[in-house]
Design a protein around this motif. Structure first.
Motif, short mmCIF file in Angstrom:
data_model
loop_
_atom_site.label_atom_id
_atom_site.label_comp_id
_atom_site.label_asym_id
_atom_site.label_seq_id
_atom_site.Cartn_x
_atom_site.Cartn_y
_atom_site.Cartn_z
N ARG A 181 63.42 6.40 -37.19
CA ARG A 181 63.82 7.71 -37.69
C ARG A 181 64.23 8.61 -36.52
O ARG A 181 63.71 8.48 -35.42
CB ARG A 181 62.66 8.40 -38.43
CG ARG A 181 62.22 7.73 -39.71
CD ARG A 181 61.00 8.44 -40.28
NE ARG A 181 60.50 7.82 -41.49
CZ ARG A 181 60.88 8.15 -42.72
NH1 ARG A 181 61.75 9.12 -42.89
NH2 ARG A 181 60.39 7.53 -43.77
N THR A 182 65.15 9.49 -36.77
CA THR A 182 65.40 10.57 -35.81
C THR A 182 64.42 11.70 -36.13
O THR A 182 63.84 11.76 -37.21
CB THR A 182 66.84 11.09 -35.93
OG1 THR A 182 67.07 11.55 -37.26
CG2 THR A 182 67.84 10.00 -35.59
N PHE A 183 64.21 12.60 -35.15
CA PHE A 183 63.32 13.73 -35.41
C PHE A 183 63.73 14.93 -34.58
O PHE A 183 64.46 14.81 -33.58
CB PHE A 183 61.85 13.36 -35.16
CG PHE A 183 61.50 13.05 -33.74
CD1 PHE A 183 61.03 14.04 -32.88
CD2 PHE A 183 61.61 11.75 -33.25
CE1 PHE A 183 60.69 13.75 -31.57
CE2 PHE A 183 61.27 11.45 -31.94
CZ PHE A 183 60.81 12.45 -31.10
N ASN A 184 63.25 16.09 -34.99
CA ASN A 184 63.53 17.34 -34.31
C ASN A 184 62.61 17.47 -33.09
O ASN A 184 61.39 17.48 -33.24
CB ASN A 184 63.29 18.51 -35.27
CG ASN A 184 63.71 19.85 -34.69
OD1 ASN A 184 63.38 20.16 -33.55
ND2 ASN A 184 64.42 20.63 -35.48
N PRO A 185 63.18 17.57 -31.87
CA PRO A 185 62.32 17.63 -30.67
C PRO A 185 61.48 18.90 -30.60
O PRO A 185 60.46 18.92 -29.91
CB PRO A 185 63.33 17.56 -29.52
CG PRO A 185 64.61 18.05 -30.10
CD PRO A 185 64.60 17.61 -31.54
N GLU A 186 61.88 19.97 -31.30
CA GLU A 186 61.11 21.21 -31.27
C GLU A 186 59.94 21.16 -32.24
O GLU A 186 58.81 21.51 -31.89
CB GLU A 186 62.02 22.40 -31.59
CG GLU A 186 63.09 22.64 -30.53
CD GLU A 186 63.93 23.86 -30.84
OE1 GLU A 186 63.66 24.52 -31.86
OE2 GLU A 186 64.85 24.16 -30.07
N SER A 187 60.19 20.71 -33.47
CA SER A 187 59.12 20.65 -34.47
C SER A 187 58.38 19.32 -34.45
O SER A 187 57.27 19.22 -34.98
CB SER A 187 59.70 20.89 -35.86
OG SER A 187 60.55 19.82 -36.24
N GLN A 188 59.02 18.28 -33.84
CA GLN A 188 58.48 16.92 -33.81
C GLN A 188 58.41 16.30 -35.22
O GLN A 188 57.73 15.30 -35.42
CB GLN A 188 57.10 16.88 -33.15
CG GLN A 188 57.08 17.31 -31.70
CD GLN A 188 57.79 16.32 -30.79
OE1 GLN A 188 57.46 15.13 -30.78
NE2 GLN A 188 58.75 16.80 -30.02
N ILE A 189 59.12 16.87 -36.17
CA ILE A 189 59.11 16.36 -37.54
C ILE A 189 60.25 15.35 -37.71
O ILE A 189 61.41 15.65 -37.41
CB ILE A 189 59.27 17.50 -38.56
CG1 ILE A 189 58.07 18.45 -38.47
CG2 ILE A 189 59.41 16.95 -39.98
CD1 ILE A 189 58.19 19.67 -39.37
N ALA A 190 59.89 14.15 -38.20
CA ALA A 190 60.88 13.10 -38.41
C ALA A 190 61.73 13.41 -39.63
O ALA A 190 61.28 14.03 -40.58
CB ALA A 190 60.18 11.75 -38.58
N ASN A 191 63.00 12.96 -39.58
CA ASN A 191 63.88 13.21 -40.72
C ASN A 191 64.67 11.97 -41.13
O ASN A 191 64.22 11.20 -41.96
CB ASN A 191 64.81 14.40 -40.44
CG ASN A 191 65.36 14.39 -39.02
OD1 ASN A 191 65.93 13.41 -38.59
ND2 ASN A 191 65.21 15.50 -38.31
N PRO A 230 66.17 12.67 -30.67
CA PRO A 230 65.25 11.58 -30.30
C PRO A 230 64.95 10.69 -31.51
O PRO A 230 65.18 11.07 -32.66
CB PRO A 230 64.00 12.33 -29.83
CG PRO A 230 64.08 13.66 -30.49
CD PRO A 230 65.53 13.99 -30.62
N VAL A 231 64.44 9.50 -31.22
CA VAL A 231 64.17 8.49 -32.25
C VAL A 231 62.69 8.15 -32.26
O VAL A 231 62.06 8.01 -31.19
CB VAL A 231 65.01 7.22 -32.01
CG1 VAL A 231 64.65 6.13 -33.01
CG2 VAL A 231 66.49 7.54 -32.07
N ARG A 232 62.14 8.00 -33.44
CA ARG A 232 60.74 7.59 -33.60
C ARG A 232 60.70 6.16 -34.13
O ARG A 232 61.24 5.86 -35.19
CB ARG A 232 60.02 8.54 -34.56
CG ARG A 232 58.54 8.21 -34.79
CD ARG A 232 57.80 9.43 -35.29
NE ARG A 232 57.75 10.46 -34.25
CZ ARG A 232 57.57 11.76 -34.50
NH1 ARG A 232 57.43 12.19 -35.74
NH2 ARG A 232 57.52 12.63 -33.50
#
Length: 305
Positions: free
Chosen positions: A170-180, A156-158
């Protein structure tokens, strides 16, 4: 130009050119997967997954499968240097109209961003709002942050916006919701192989009334579509959303070479027999009337010509 593949390994000896647009037709899904594996080092290789459904099935395909199919079809439309691998039954099955899977909006850092218009657009193409996005086709809005799980991406994208402009992507981890990872641009693709908006619902209503002589309110599928819902198994009415039969033929522009595996025509005949068998088995359900096979599926003879 069309060439015949006697086996899945023959494709390695046929001189595929990655700077061209190629179509490789396998006799079945297992062979398509094997061919894709054999060509894994070829630049621009994409695989069109089957829906994993039987003809006239009561269910819809899995969201992940749907997302991969839409992304693959969109990529095939947008590039002149790709090799697409698919089984013959996948190519004869219903598919979306090319206009539906063309990227709808390109966004980049610094672009203007009118959030109300963006939300209206993605809702019309099937995205649903959630508190947190977990699957393709979902979005979440919190203040000046829009999270969206595009069908065209693996993550997903933020989108952070301010004063009607995009500040970061930014893309992010859908499980942790942390952007990377930061991204410079993204594009939206629909989350379903059909649109649900004012125009498509009118086309659906007109087509339903034209094809079926039944009381429409008795059908749960019809009622849900009219209420902008996505009922299970609605893909068997795909042409009604577009006002026409939609087939893979519309994606075949500018193909340089086509490779077809020996036995594909026999498998196509078996698939057509299965289509007709299931049509006869389920056609008398008044709450779930069926389109005739010729109005939904592509005939192998049509495809071959």
């Amino acid at each position: 130009m069309t060439k015949v593949i006697a086996s899945v390994t023959d494709i390695l000896n046929l001189g595929l050119n990655s700077s061209k647009k190629n179509l490789v037709i396998a006799k079945d899904s297992q062979s398509a997967i094997q061919i894709t594996e054999n060509l894994k080092d070829l630049p621009g290789l994409i695989y069109l997954e089957s829906s994993e459904l039987l003809p006239y099935d009561f269910f819809s395909m899995a969201p992940i499968t749907r997302a991969k199919r839409i992304s693959t079809l969109s990529s095939f439309l947008g590039s002149e240097e790709l090799t697409l691998v698919a089984s013959i039954s996948t190519l004869l099955s219903p598919c979306p109209d090319p206009n539906h899977v063309t990227p709808l909006n390109n966004l980049a850092v610094g672009d203007g961003f009118l959030i109300d218009e963006v939300i209206e657009s993605i809702i019309s193409y099937g995205y649903t709002r959630e508190d947190f996005v977990s699957f393709p086709g979902q979005y979440s809005l919190r203040g000046s942050v829009l999270d969206i799980y595009l069908t065209s991406g693996n993550d997903p994208v933020r989108i952070e916006f301010f004063d009607n402009k995009i500040e970061t992507l930014r893309t992010f981890n859908p499980e942790s919701q942390i952007a990377n990872l930061k991204k410079l641009s993204i594009n939206f693709l629909p989350s379903y192989e059909y649109p649900i908006n004012k125009n498509s619902k009118e086309l659906f209503k007109f087509g339903w009334r034209d094809k079926f002589d039944i009381f429409e309110e008795d059908s749960e599928i019809f009622s849900k579509v009219m209420n902008s819902k996505h009922p299970e198994g609605v893909e068997i009415y795909l042409p009604l959303f577009y006002g026409k039969k939609t087939t893979f033929l519309s994606f075949l522009n500018n193909i340089d070479k086509t490779f077809i595996q020996t036995g594909a025509s026999n498998k196509a005949k078996e698939y057509q027999d299965l289509i007709n068998l299931r049509y006869e088995e389920y056609r008398y359900d008044q709450k779930r009337p069926l389109l005739h096979p010729k109005d939904l599926f592509l005939n192998f003879e049509e495809f071959r010509k």
